[in-house]
Structures are given as structure tokens and as C-alpha cells.
Design an enzyme around this catalytic site. Structure first.
Site, short mmCIF file in Angstrom:
data_model
loop_
_atom_site.label_atom_id
_atom_site.label_comp_id
_atom_site.label_asym_id
_atom_site.label_seq_id
_atom_site.Cartn_x
_atom_site.Cartn_y
_atom_site.Cartn_z
N THR A 62 0.45 -1.36 0.63
CA THR A 62 -0.88 0.03 0.26
C THR A 62 1.05 1.34 -0.02
OG1 THR A 62 -1.63 -1.64 0.78
CG2 THR A 62 -1.66 1.38 1.11
N LYS A 112 -6.96 0.72 -3.66
CA LYS A 112 -6.59 0.54 -2.39
C LYS A 112 -6.80 1.58 -1.25
CE LYS A 112 -4.56 -1.82 0.98
NZ LYS A 112 -5.35 -2.79 2.01
N LYS A 158 -0.02 5.98 8.54
CA LYS A 158 0.53 6.23 7.06
C LYS A 158 -0.16 6.40 6.37
CE LYS A 158 1.66 2.65 4.45
NZ LYS A 158 1.04 1.81 3.68
#
Length: 296
Positions: A94, A170, A239
Site C-alpha cells: 500500500t 486501495k 500512513k
């Protein structure tokens, strides 16, 4: 297929093991060699370097963040320098849209093929080959490497010929999951302070209008205060929220809920919760209402 696999963390270990079970030849690299040794017991060939993991037809990366992916891709002995012409890099991490764009261009210049294939699912889904793969890249490349996706997941969604589109999908999905976690935490804090049992409340939710796996999984973790060991660490959740905000800024799409989530994750991190499961942000509302902090 001869596949190199880089990154044997919570997700990568299960994915690599399922490639082995499907009959692929896997050469594995990880900074922590004990994880490589564990996979070698299942039939993998240990790699002592990134370059050694790039000797096959395909190399898959499943790493924690942009910095880790950038390091193994662009180092002097990294994937760009080591993968043979015509080889394929499958990035399942990711990562930011910007890094995906950069890798797409760099691999094209090097004569490589590049596919973004991030996945939805927690470590238990990775171990059971039940991940959902979101793939983007050239149609012919995706077709050629489809056995890789079949080995690790229950379904593959092809979203674009541009790899960065899969990364954006995603990130948007993780944003939605974090939104559910926060809203579940707020709702549970409300009813539990009034004396309603959180597990009974979750049963009501998931037996009526909220039967989706995301409510069952994360609602259960919040109700049980089950934040260790982390399936997906809070620092990684933070993040991903930063990355979705960056994508929104680049596309001039306001994401006000994502801004709130950024602050919720910062609150958790500031109180020592970086290594808790990211569902621990769902306990912040109860703490704000007079309960204990999730890391207490």
C-alpha cells in the site's frame, strides 16, 4: 513460475507460503533472515539480497511503506538494476500514487513490466489465500501473471491499465475502513456509557443492517479491546490516511473525514499506540468519555 518475494511480514509470509503451495518456485528475501528461514522450511529458496530475489520471471514486493519499497526498487542492487529485461515487478504494498507513477516510468525505461496489485484482507486472510486483489497494468501482463493472483486471493479486480489506479483504489478502501472504525468506536462509546453491553450491541448491528465483514471484524476488536498483537499497526493506518489526503490534494478532492482521521491517529500515536492494531482508534471515543486509553 519462478517468483521472487520480498517482504515476509504479517501479510507477505502468508502470501509467499500460498505461492509455494500452488506449485510456484519461490525465492524469498527479507531483512530479518529468521522469517526467510521459516519459509525455507516450506520449500522456498533463501535469497541473501534483493538482487538474488530478482533472478526469476516475477518479483513480488509486500512492504510496509513508500520508503521500504523505494529502497528495494531503486538501490544500486535493487529491482530496477537486477530484474531481467521483460521481467515483471508486482507491487502489492500500500503505497502512494506518486511512488507508483515513478516506478511505472522507471520500469518502462528499464525494459521491465510493472503491475500494481495491492490487496484487501488481514493476515488471517493472507494465510488462507482469501485476499481480494486489486490489479492494474497492461492487460497482457495481468493475464500472464494471473496464476500469482489465483494463488493468494479469492478474487481479482482489474481496475485500469495504469498501475497507479490500483494504488488509489486501495488507499480509498483503507480510508473507508478507518472511517468505519472511528464511527463504530463513537457509537459504542455512546451506548456503553449508558449501560448497554458492547458485544450485545455489536450483535444487533451485525444481525440487521451492518452485516458486512468490516463491521464484524473491527466491531469485535473494539468491543473486546483486542488491539495486540496488531494485524495492521496503527502507524501504518496513519500512513495510509496521510497518503489518501495527499492523493486528494493532488486531484483537488476535499476529504474532510480523512482530515479528522489523521488527527485521531495522531492522538493514538501521541499516547503510545503506534504498535497497537489500527482498530485502537475505535477506543479513543470511550477514552474521551472518561474511560481508559487503549494502550493503558
Amino acid at each position: 513460475m519462478k517468483i521472487g518475494f520480498i517482504g515476509l511480514g504479517n501479510m507477505g509470509a502468508g502470501m509467499a507460503a500460498n505461492l509455494l503451495k500452488s506449485g510456484h518456485e519461490v525465492t524469498a528475501y527479507n531483512r530479518s533472515q529468521d522469517k526467510v528461514a521459516a519459509l525455507a522450511e516450506q520449500g522456498a529458496r533463501p535469497a541473501r539480497s534483493v538482487a538474488e530475489a530478482c533472478e526469476g520471471d516475477i518479483v513480488v514486493t509486500m512492504l510496509a511503506n513508500d520508503d521500504a519499497v523505494e529502497a528495494v526498487t531503486f538501490a544500486d542492487d535493487g529491482i530496477i538494476a537486477s530484474l531481467r529485461p521483460g521481467g515483471t515487478h508486482v507491487s502489492s504494498s500500500t503505497i502512494s500514487v506518486a511512488l507508483s507513477e515513478r516506478m511505472t516510468a522507471a520500469h518502462a525505461d528499464a525494459g521491465h513490466l510493472f503491475v500494481a496489485a495491492p490487496v484487501f484482507g488481514r493476515p488471517e486472510a493472507a494465510a488462507a489465500a482469501k485476499l481480494f486483489v486489486v490489479a492494474a497494468g497492461a492487460a497482457a501482463t495481468l493475464q500472464a501473471i494471473s496464476p500469482v493472483f489465483d494463488a493468494i486471493g479469492q478474487r481479482t479486480f482489474v481496475v485500469s491499465e495504469e498501475p497507479k489506479a490500483a494504488n488509489l483504489v486501495k488507499l480509498s478502501g483503507n480510508f473507508l475502513i478507518a472511517s468505519v472504525i472511528e464511527s463504530l468506536g463513537e457509537a459504542m462509546a455512546l451506548v456503553s456509557k449508558a449501560g448497554v453491553d458492547k458485544n450485545e450491541y455489536l450483535e444487533i448491528l451485525t444481525s440487521t443492517l451492518f452485516g458486512a465483514p468490516v463491521y464484524k471484524t473491527y466491531g469485535g476488536l473494539i468491543a473486546r479491546q483486542e488491539f495486540e498483537p496488531a494485524g495492521f499497526a496503527a502507524e501504518l493506518g496513519a500512513k495510509d490516511v496521510r497518503l489518501v489526503l495527499a492523493a486528494g490534494e493532488a486531484l483537488q478532492v476535499p476529504l474532510p473525514i480523512a482530515s479528522l482521521l489523521r488527527d485521531r491517529f495522531l492522538t493514538l500515536l501521541a499516547n503510545g499506540g503506534a504498535n497497537l492494531d489500527w482498530s485502537a482508534i475505535g477506543a479513543l471515543s470511550a477514552a474521551d468519555a472518561g474511560g481508559p486509553r487503549p494502550n493503558a
